[in-house]
Design an enzyme around this catalytic site. Sequence first.
Site, PDB file in Angstrom:
ATOM      1  N   CYS A  65     -41.868 -84.624 -24.178  1.00 32.42           N
ATOM      2  CA  CYS A  65     -42.360 -85.782 -23.551  1.00 32.42           C
ATOM      3  C   CYS A  65     -42.167 -87.054 -24.395  1.00 32.42           C
ATOM      4  O   CYS A  65     -42.075 -88.263 -23.791  1.00 32.42           O
ATOM      5  CB  CYS A  65     -43.577 -85.587 -22.981  1.00 32.42           C
ATOM      6  SG  CYS A  65     -43.817 -84.036 -22.092  1.00 32.42           S
ATOM      7  N   HIS A 121     -45.196 -92.249 -20.122  1.00 27.69           N
ATOM      8  CA  HIS A 121     -44.456 -91.153 -19.699  1.00 27.69           C
ATOM      9  C   HIS A 121     -45.429 -90.568 -18.606  1.00 27.69           C
ATOM     10  O   HIS A 121     -46.486 -90.640 -18.490  1.00 27.69           O
ATOM     11  CB  HIS A 121     -44.663 -90.122 -20.896  1.00 27.69           C
ATOM     12  CG  HIS A 121     -44.404 -88.799 -20.442  1.00 27.69           C
ATOM     13  ND1 HIS A 121     -43.335 -88.404 -19.844  1.00 27.69           N
ATOM     14  CD2 HIS A 121     -45.278 -87.782 -20.431  1.00 27.69           C
ATOM     15  CE1 HIS A 121     -43.548 -87.082 -19.573  1.00 27.69           C
ATOM     16  NE2 HIS A 121     -44.506 -86.599 -19.897  1.00 27.69           N
ATOM     17  N   ASN A 128     -43.188 -84.644 -13.120  1.00 27.17           N
ATOM     18  CA  ASN A 128     -42.746 -85.084 -14.554  1.00 27.17           C
ATOM     19  C   ASN A 128     -41.540 -84.591 -15.080  1.00 27.17           C
ATOM     20  O   ASN A 128     -40.940 -83.526 -14.767  1.00 27.17           O
ATOM     21  CB  ASN A 128     -44.100 -84.345 -15.226  1.00 27.17           C
ATOM     22  CG  ASN A 128     -43.831 -84.448 -16.579  1.00 27.17           C
ATOM     23  OD1 ASN A 128     -43.095 -84.488 -17.284  1.00 27.17           O
ATOM     24  ND2 ASN A 128     -45.121 -84.165 -17.248  1.00 27.17           N
TER      25      ASN A 128
HETATM   26  N1  ACO Z   1     -52.129 -74.711  -6.932  1.00 31.94           N
HETATM   27  C1  ACO Z   1     -53.249 -74.111  -6.512  1.00 31.94           C
HETATM   28  N2  ACO Z   1     -54.047 -73.670  -7.309  1.00 31.94           N
HETATM   29  C2  ACO Z   1     -53.681 -73.816  -8.444  1.00 31.94           C
HETATM   30  C3  ACO Z   1     -52.736 -74.317  -9.038  1.00 31.94           C
HETATM   31  C4  ACO Z   1     -51.902 -74.882  -8.142  1.00 31.94           C
HETATM   32  N3  ACO Z   1     -50.348 -75.314  -8.330  1.00 31.94           N
HETATM   33  N4  ACO Z   1     -52.549 -74.191 -10.201  1.00 31.94           N
HETATM   34  C5  ACO Z   1     -53.744 -73.654 -10.793  1.00 31.94           C
HETATM   35  N5  ACO Z   1     -54.347 -73.415  -9.847  1.00 31.94           N
HETATM   36  C6  ACO Z   1     -55.989 -72.708  -9.610  1.00 31.94           C
HETATM   37  C7  ACO Z   1     -56.042 -71.815 -10.828  1.00 31.94           C
HETATM   38  O1  ACO Z   1     -55.512 -70.621 -10.500  1.00 31.94           O
HETATM   39  C8  ACO Z   1     -57.661 -72.104 -10.909  1.00 31.94           C
HETATM   40  O2  ACO Z   1     -58.087 -71.249  -9.811  1.00 31.94           O
HETATM   41  P1  ACO Z   1     -59.486 -70.472 -10.213  1.00 31.94           P
HETATM   42  O3  ACO Z   1     -60.532 -71.411 -10.647  1.00 31.94           O
HETATM   43  O4  ACO Z   1     -59.661 -69.581  -8.965  1.00 31.94           O
HETATM   44  O5  ACO Z   1     -59.237 -69.598 -11.552  1.00 31.94           O
HETATM   45  C9  ACO Z   1     -57.873 -73.638 -10.618  1.00 31.94           C
HETATM   46  O6  ACO Z   1     -56.690 -74.089  -9.709  1.00 31.94           O
HETATM   47  C10 ACO Z   1     -58.040 -74.274 -11.830  1.00 31.94           C
HETATM   48  O7  ACO Z   1     -56.983 -74.044 -12.715  1.00 31.94           O
HETATM   49  P2  ACO Z   1     -56.852 -74.827 -14.070  1.00 31.94           P
HETATM   50  O8  ACO Z   1     -55.796 -74.376 -14.685  1.00 31.94           O
HETATM   51  O9  ACO Z   1     -58.158 -74.716 -14.852  1.00 31.94           O
HETATM   52  O10 ACO Z   1     -56.557 -76.102 -13.623  1.00 31.94           O
HETATM   53  P3  ACO Z   1     -57.044 -77.654 -13.992  1.00 31.94           P
HETATM   54  O11 ACO Z   1     -58.102 -77.852 -13.208  1.00 31.94           O
HETATM   55  O12 ACO Z   1     -57.200 -77.655 -15.533  1.00 31.94           O
HETATM   56  O13 ACO Z   1     -55.712 -78.293 -13.483  1.00 31.94           O
HETATM   57  C11 ACO Z   1     -53.768 -79.376 -14.466  1.00 31.94           C
HETATM   58  C12 ACO Z   1     -54.603 -78.195 -14.178  1.00 31.94           C
HETATM   59  C13 ACO Z   1     -53.535 -80.157 -13.282  1.00 31.94           C
HETATM   60  C14 ACO Z   1     -52.241 -79.001 -15.100  1.00 31.94           C
HETATM   61  C15 ACO Z   1     -54.773 -80.149 -15.415  1.00 31.94           C
HETATM   62  O14 ACO Z   1     -55.271 -79.325 -16.540  1.00 31.94           O
HETATM   63  C16 ACO Z   1     -54.312 -81.410 -16.158  1.00 31.94           C
HETATM   64  O15 ACO Z   1     -54.418 -82.335 -15.453  1.00 31.94           O
HETATM   65  N6  ACO Z   1     -53.774 -81.124 -17.205  1.00 31.94           N
HETATM   66  C17 ACO Z   1     -53.178 -82.095 -18.044  1.00 31.94           C
HETATM   67  C18 ACO Z   1     -52.001 -81.638 -18.481  1.00 31.94           C
HETATM   68  C19 ACO Z   1     -50.482 -82.231 -17.686  1.00 31.94           C
HETATM   69  O16 ACO Z   1     -50.657 -82.903 -17.012  1.00 31.94           O
HETATM   70  N7  ACO Z   1     -49.702 -81.743 -18.217  1.00 31.94           N
HETATM   71  C20 ACO Z   1     -48.391 -82.484 -17.672  1.00 31.94           C
HETATM   72  C21 ACO Z   1     -47.049 -81.810 -18.440  1.00 31.94           C
HETATM   73  S1  ACO Z   1     -47.458 -81.878 -20.163  1.00 31.94           S
HETATM   74  C22 ACO Z   1     -47.085 -83.548 -20.507  1.00 31.94           C
HETATM   75  O17 ACO Z   1     -45.993 -84.205 -20.058  1.00 31.94           O
HETATM   76  C23 ACO Z   1     -47.852 -84.017 -21.645  1.00 31.94           C
END
Ligand code: ACO
Length: 349
Positions: free
Chosen positions: A114, A276, A306
């Site tokens: 990234c 980014h 992204n």
């Molecule tokens: N659709 C529906 N449900 C989903 C999905 C999806 N695509 N993905 C995960 N879930 C579910 C999981 O299974 C989990 O369910 P559970 O509670 O029943 O076990 C629940 O949603 C929460 O899952 P987490 O993985 O804990 O999701 P989180 O709330 O952390 O959100 C996310 C995930 C959006 C990736 C978040 O962690 C985030 O914003 N992270 C920042 C990282 C990021 O955005 N990276 C981008 C790429 S890297 C970069 O460019 C730097």
Amino acid sequence: MFTSKIAGIGSYLPKNKVTNEDLKQYMDTSDEWIQERTGIKERRYAHRTEETTTTMAVEASKIAIERAGITAQDIDFIVFATLSPDYYFPGCGVLVQRAMQMKEIGALDIRNQCSGFVYALSVADQFIKTGMYKNILVIGSEKHSFGLDFSTRGRNVSVIFGDGAGAVVLQPTEKQGQGIISTHLHSDGASAELLAMYNPGTHANHWVKDPVADYNDAVIGDMFMSKEMMDNAQNFPFMDGPAVFKKAIVKFPEVIMEALTKNGLATSDINLLIPHQANLRISQFVQQKLSLRDDQVFNNIQQYGNTTAASIPIALCQAWEEGLIKDGDLVCMAAFGSGFTWASALIRW
Ligand code: ACO
């Protein structure tokens, strides 16, 4: 010593739009979940067989080169940032050199995910400043759609990413005050495995049950890419989302402030921040932390997802085409990603 300016900019986005609704045919997800967590409404996927990371880069480069008022034969160096190259090796830089029938110039690939485009820009900037090159093509391009886990198992990662390319031509400028003011590059490998694709690779320690016995028994080729790795999804990207979020919201503002402070500037001096496009929630957090107005921050992740190394040049190109960047404006680019690496660049347009 010269300063470098962006003399031309271009981008390429594949035609195929994939909405959140479309993804439901592959995995258990919803438009509501994706928009709420990431801000993404749709993304583009490259044509399966006819478009590659390189072909998209070539399309973006043609536009950047034309806008710079030069030809492909005038380019004297290529810096290509990507995590999704056409081949494991060689890199994409040489494929662009071949496709665009350029002279036998140097071509360098950058593997900083990234942060790749800001790293690439910084490298190119040093070559311009020393007078070594006069027309450097800097590219960020990704074809993520070829390497994502589209099953429910991989949904936390696969819904985020999209395909596309952006390119700029960097040239020396003698105009006082114009061009790249400074670039700032950082890394912390302590969390390298928290946002990574482990295989294919040479580490041989993320899949074996008994490292010594399995290592001795293994056919070496199998250790590079085996059925077991594929069954365990180790040929797909892994992301610890919450860990990435926590680090990103600290490092983004930090590296933006580093650039401003180094040059005696303040957040109020920024005309446009191009972060980014990691996740809309991260950009919004950064905006809030730095007290930036809506018109100071550019986001297009809603339309394109992204696109990793391509996200900054695609966003920069769109902002420029929409007339949001004018001569004399202070543009700040900032990135955070796998490695972890993070970086910023300040440009007086
Ligand atoms: N659709 C529906 N449900 C989903 C999905 C999806 N695509 N993905 C995960 N879930 C579910 C999981 O299974 C989990 O369910 P559970 O509670 O029943 O076990 C629940 O949603 C929460 O899952 P987490 O993985 O804990 O999701 P989180 O709330 O952390 O959100 C996310 C995930 C959006 C990736 C978040 O962690 C985030 O914003 N992270 C920042 C990282 C990021 O955005 N990276 C981008 C790429 S890297 C970069 O460019 C730097």
